[in-house]
Design an enzyme around this catalytic site. Structure first.
Site, PDB file in Angstrom:
ATOM      1  CG  HIS A 311     -14.656 -25.640 -46.294  1.00 20.86           C
ATOM      2  ND1 HIS A 311     -13.727 -25.322 -45.459  1.00 20.86           N
ATOM      3  CD2 HIS A 311     -14.092 -25.610 -47.459  1.00 20.86           C
ATOM      4  CE1 HIS A 311     -12.593 -25.252 -45.981  1.00 20.86           C
ATOM      5  NE2 HIS A 311     -12.715 -25.226 -47.233  1.00 20.86           N
ATOM      6  CG  ASP A 369     -14.476 -26.934 -55.468  1.00 23.55           C
ATOM      7  OD1 ASP A 369     -14.136 -26.111 -56.371  1.00 23.55           O
ATOM      8  OD2 ASP A 369     -13.887 -27.564 -55.101  1.00 23.55           O
TER       9      ASP A 369
HETATM   10  N1  ACO Z   1     -23.374 -34.127 -47.839  1.00 25.27           N
HETATM   11  C1  ACO Z   1     -23.848 -34.746 -46.926  1.00 25.27           C
HETATM   12  N2  ACO Z   1     -23.468 -34.951 -45.629  1.00 25.27           N
HETATM   13  C2  ACO Z   1     -22.315 -34.424 -45.562  1.00 25.27           C
HETATM   14  C3  ACO Z   1     -21.813 -33.644 -46.496  1.00 25.27           C
HETATM   15  C4  ACO Z   1     -22.007 -33.421 -47.623  1.00 25.27           C
HETATM   16  N3  ACO Z   1     -21.415 -32.864 -48.631  1.00 25.27           N
HETATM   17  N4  ACO Z   1     -20.419 -33.121 -45.824  1.00 25.27           N
HETATM   18  C5  ACO Z   1     -20.261 -33.248 -44.846  1.00 25.27           C
HETATM   19  N5  ACO Z   1     -21.453 -34.008 -44.476  1.00 25.27           N
HETATM   20  C6  ACO Z   1     -21.981 -34.620 -43.036  1.00 25.27           C
HETATM   21  C7  ACO Z   1     -20.898 -35.948 -42.657  1.00 25.27           C
HETATM   22  O1  ACO Z   1     -21.505 -37.093 -42.864  1.00 25.27           O
HETATM   23  C8  ACO Z   1     -21.184 -35.756 -41.089  1.00 25.27           C
HETATM   24  O2  ACO Z   1     -22.355 -36.146 -40.463  1.00 25.27           O
HETATM   25  P1  ACO Z   1     -22.624 -37.068 -39.293  1.00 25.27           P
HETATM   26  O3  ACO Z   1     -22.163 -36.032 -37.993  1.00 25.27           O
HETATM   27  O4  ACO Z   1     -24.030 -37.550 -39.048  1.00 25.27           O
HETATM   28  O5  ACO Z   1     -21.625 -38.062 -39.301  1.00 25.27           O
HETATM   29  C9  ACO Z   1     -21.192 -34.219 -40.749  1.00 25.27           C
HETATM   30  O6  ACO Z   1     -21.721 -33.640 -41.896  1.00 25.27           O
HETATM   31  C10 ACO Z   1     -19.581 -33.817 -40.578  1.00 25.27           C
HETATM   32  O7  ACO Z   1     -18.659 -34.131 -41.948  1.00 25.27           O
HETATM   33  P2  ACO Z   1     -17.338 -34.458 -41.891  1.00 25.27           P
HETATM   34  O8  ACO Z   1     -17.056 -35.530 -43.023  1.00 25.27           O
HETATM   35  O9  ACO Z   1     -16.985 -35.178 -40.565  1.00 25.27           O
HETATM   36  O10 ACO Z   1     -16.748 -33.329 -42.271  1.00 25.27           O
HETATM   37  P3  ACO Z   1     -15.162 -32.905 -42.597  1.00 25.27           P
HETATM   38  O11 ACO Z   1     -14.566 -31.718 -42.333  1.00 25.27           O
HETATM   39  O12 ACO Z   1     -14.146 -34.202 -42.306  1.00 25.27           O
HETATM   40  O13 ACO Z   1     -15.317 -33.056 -44.340  1.00 25.27           O
HETATM   41  C11 ACO Z   1     -15.736 -32.109 -46.369  1.00 25.27           C
HETATM   42  C12 ACO Z   1     -15.470 -32.004 -44.933  1.00 25.27           C
HETATM   43  C13 ACO Z   1     -14.471 -33.345 -46.890  1.00 25.27           C
HETATM   44  C14 ACO Z   1     -15.422 -30.889 -47.377  1.00 25.27           C
HETATM   45  C15 ACO Z   1     -17.014 -32.844 -46.452  1.00 25.27           C
HETATM   46  O14 ACO Z   1     -18.054 -32.005 -46.205  1.00 25.27           O
HETATM   47  C16 ACO Z   1     -17.314 -33.148 -47.940  1.00 25.27           C
HETATM   48  O15 ACO Z   1     -16.993 -34.605 -48.240  1.00 25.27           O
HETATM   49  N6  ACO Z   1     -17.980 -32.375 -48.888  1.00 25.27           N
HETATM   50  C17 ACO Z   1     -18.161 -33.003 -50.215  1.00 25.27           C
HETATM   51  C18 ACO Z   1     -17.059 -32.477 -51.157  1.00 25.27           C
HETATM   52  C19 ACO Z   1     -16.655 -31.264 -51.353  1.00 25.27           C
HETATM   53  O16 ACO Z   1     -17.614 -30.316 -51.673  1.00 25.27           O
HETATM   54  N7  ACO Z   1     -15.608 -31.057 -51.091  1.00 25.27           N
HETATM   55  C20 ACO Z   1     -14.584 -29.672 -51.612  1.00 25.27           C
HETATM   56  C21 ACO Z   1     -14.523 -29.158 -50.260  1.00 25.27           C
HETATM   57  S1  ACO Z   1     -13.835 -27.456 -50.500  1.00 25.27           S
HETATM   58  C22 ACO Z   1     -12.192 -27.359 -51.290  1.00 25.27           C
HETATM   59  O17 ACO Z   1     -11.569 -28.335 -51.294  1.00 25.27           O
HETATM   60  C23 ACO Z   1     -12.103 -26.533 -52.289  1.00 25.27           C
END
Ligand code: ACO
Length: 435
Positions: A311, A369
């Protein structure tokens, strides 16, 4: 919101030697923010913050999140207290108007919402334009957008009475449109709203009843849905809410602005995740495959992410996920789905991921979620409808923010700037001379 403006931050431009002292805005809770509104005018500088990692786009009194401690407050009330003691429409009133309603206020609010739950008969004809396998979110985007064509004479964003009317209409009609989207996708007749039922009872009835036989709303399902809606009702400046604010900032038709929010919510990085979680669990299929999927999520060269994990704001357990996890046990038990293999798989996946260095180092925890889809599944709601359910709940949040923005005296069109990195000015080359 009570604010003290006392601190300052000084910016020094090392290339010109110019400096500027900026006021710091101290909120009730959360990090202080320095006010850069005069920065460009005074220094000719812009701030650069793609993805808004460190940018507060507005001041708001609606919702507070502490992502490090896992706190979520609606108008000061912890979400877990509201989920336990309140109802969705009561929370809707709280989000829109800032205070919990008295019994009388709640009755009159409910009355206004139910009396706006019918849709114009012409709106019904739009559904038949969609192919039977259209995604219900695509239908929702189209049909909610079409409401702007029906209420253009009473949707003046500068008129507080029309703003309220718009909010009540949208909250009332969104369940009817959602029900009709589902009925269209399965080829069953639309069910009209029934004012004798609760908000969630009405929705269940429009989703699952058929004219051929009586349908009884299950009180367990009704309460579970109500709680899920409370937990999803608002989440401050998330992508869809910011989209509604941005679209609405130009004084756009509010039905169109909310439609923009629905479109943003649909993305798998946002509200579309609940659908993707279920698809992912089904794809994993068996506990023996979990490690393979975890390895894929960790592989930088693989776009796969563990859906329902991570998140932008929460760097600890999402407080909503904690409640939903407990609720999942209870609902599956009461509705006779105890032992759902996907639930067991989800628990196991969570356990394995939360022991893995990759997820621990990056503070990746299950979000709201991760479990909500399992509850929706137990209620008989098909996977494609999950994001629609989220959109219903979040409609109140979008409207609360739109109402707040439109009543703000400082309200202006939102117009971010950019750092241009394209071609320098060039001479036009006629077609015949291009190589
Ligand atoms: N699985 C694997 N790796 C992940 C995940 C994941 N679900 N989420 C983040 N990471 C990793 C990224 O690859 C990144 O790694 P790095 O530092 O080695 O490059 C690090 O964690 C940080 O991730 P970001 O993408 O920079 O974080 P951001 O805050 O931009 O994204 C998000 C947040 C979009 C929710 C992301 O965690 C994601 O895509 N999760 C899966 C989708 C999801 O569950 N969305 C629902 C969100 S809650 C809602 O809207 C109600």
């Amino acid at each position: 919101m009570t604010e003290r403006k006392q601190d300052t931050v000084t910016i020094i431009d090392n290339s010109t030697g110019r400096e500027m002292t900026l006021p710091v805005v101290t909120p009730v809770h959360g990090p202080r923010a320095f006010d850069i509104r005069g920065l460009y005018r005074e220094m000719g500088l812009l701030s650069y913050d793609p993805g808004f990692m460190s940018t507060a786009s507005c001041r708001s009194s609606i919702t507070f999140i502490d992502g490090n401690q896992g706190i979520l407050l609606y108008r000061g009330y912890p979400v877990e207290v509201l989920a336990e003691k309140s109802t969705y429409l009561e929370v809707a009133y709280l989000l829109l108007y800032g205070e919990l309603p008295t019994a009388e206020e709640l009755e009159s609010f409910k009355d206004r919402i139910v009396h706006h739950s019918m849709i114009h008969e012409s709106v019904k004809t739009f559904f038949s334009g969609f192919h039977h396998d259209a995604h219900p979110m695509a239908i929702l985007v189209g049909v909610v957008g079409s409401l702007s064509a029906f209420y253009h004479d009473s949707a003046d964003p500068h008129d507080p009475v029309e703003r309220d009317l718009t909010a009540h209409r949208l909250i009332g009609k969104i369940i009817t449109i959602a029900g009709a989207s589902y009925k269209h996708s399965i080829g069953e007749p639309f069910v009209y709203p029934n004012n004798a039922l609760s908000y969630c009872g009405n929705l269940l009835n429009m989703l699952f009843s058929v004219p051929a036989e009586p349908y009884q709303v299950d009180p367990v399902a009704e309460r579970a849905l109500d709680m899920l809606f409370i937990l999803h009702a608002d989440h401050e400046q998330n992508a869809s809410t910011s989209t509604v604010r941005l679209a609405g900032s130009s004084d756009a038709n509010p039905y169109a602005a909310v439609t923009a929010g629905i479109a943003s919510l649909w993305g798998p990085a946002h509200g579309g995740a609940n659908e993707k979680v279920l698809n992912m669990l089904e794809e994993i299929g068996d506990e023996s495959n979990i490690q393979k999927f975890i390895d894929r999520a960790k592989d930088r060269n693989d776009p796969f992410r563990l859906m329902g994990f991570g998140h932008r704001v929460y760097k600890t357990h999402d407080p909503r996920a904690k409640i939903i996890r407990e609720m999942c046990h209870e609902v599956l038990e009461k509705l006779g789905h105890a032992g759902d293999p996907l639930f067991d798989l989800a628990l196991r996946l969570e356990e394995i991921a939360l022991r893995d260095e990759y997820f621990l180092e990056r503070n990746l925890y299950p979000n709201v979620d991760f479990y909500s889809g399992l509850i929706y599944r137990a209620l008989g709601i098909p996977t494609q409808m999950f994001t629609v359910m989220f959109a219903i709940a979040r409609t109140v949040g979008w409207l609360a923010h739109w109402l707040e923005m439109m009543s703000e005296p400082e309200h202006r069109i939102s117009r971010p700037r950019q750092v241009y990195v394209g071609a320098e000015r060039r001479e036009y080359v006629p077609l015949e001379a291009r190589r």
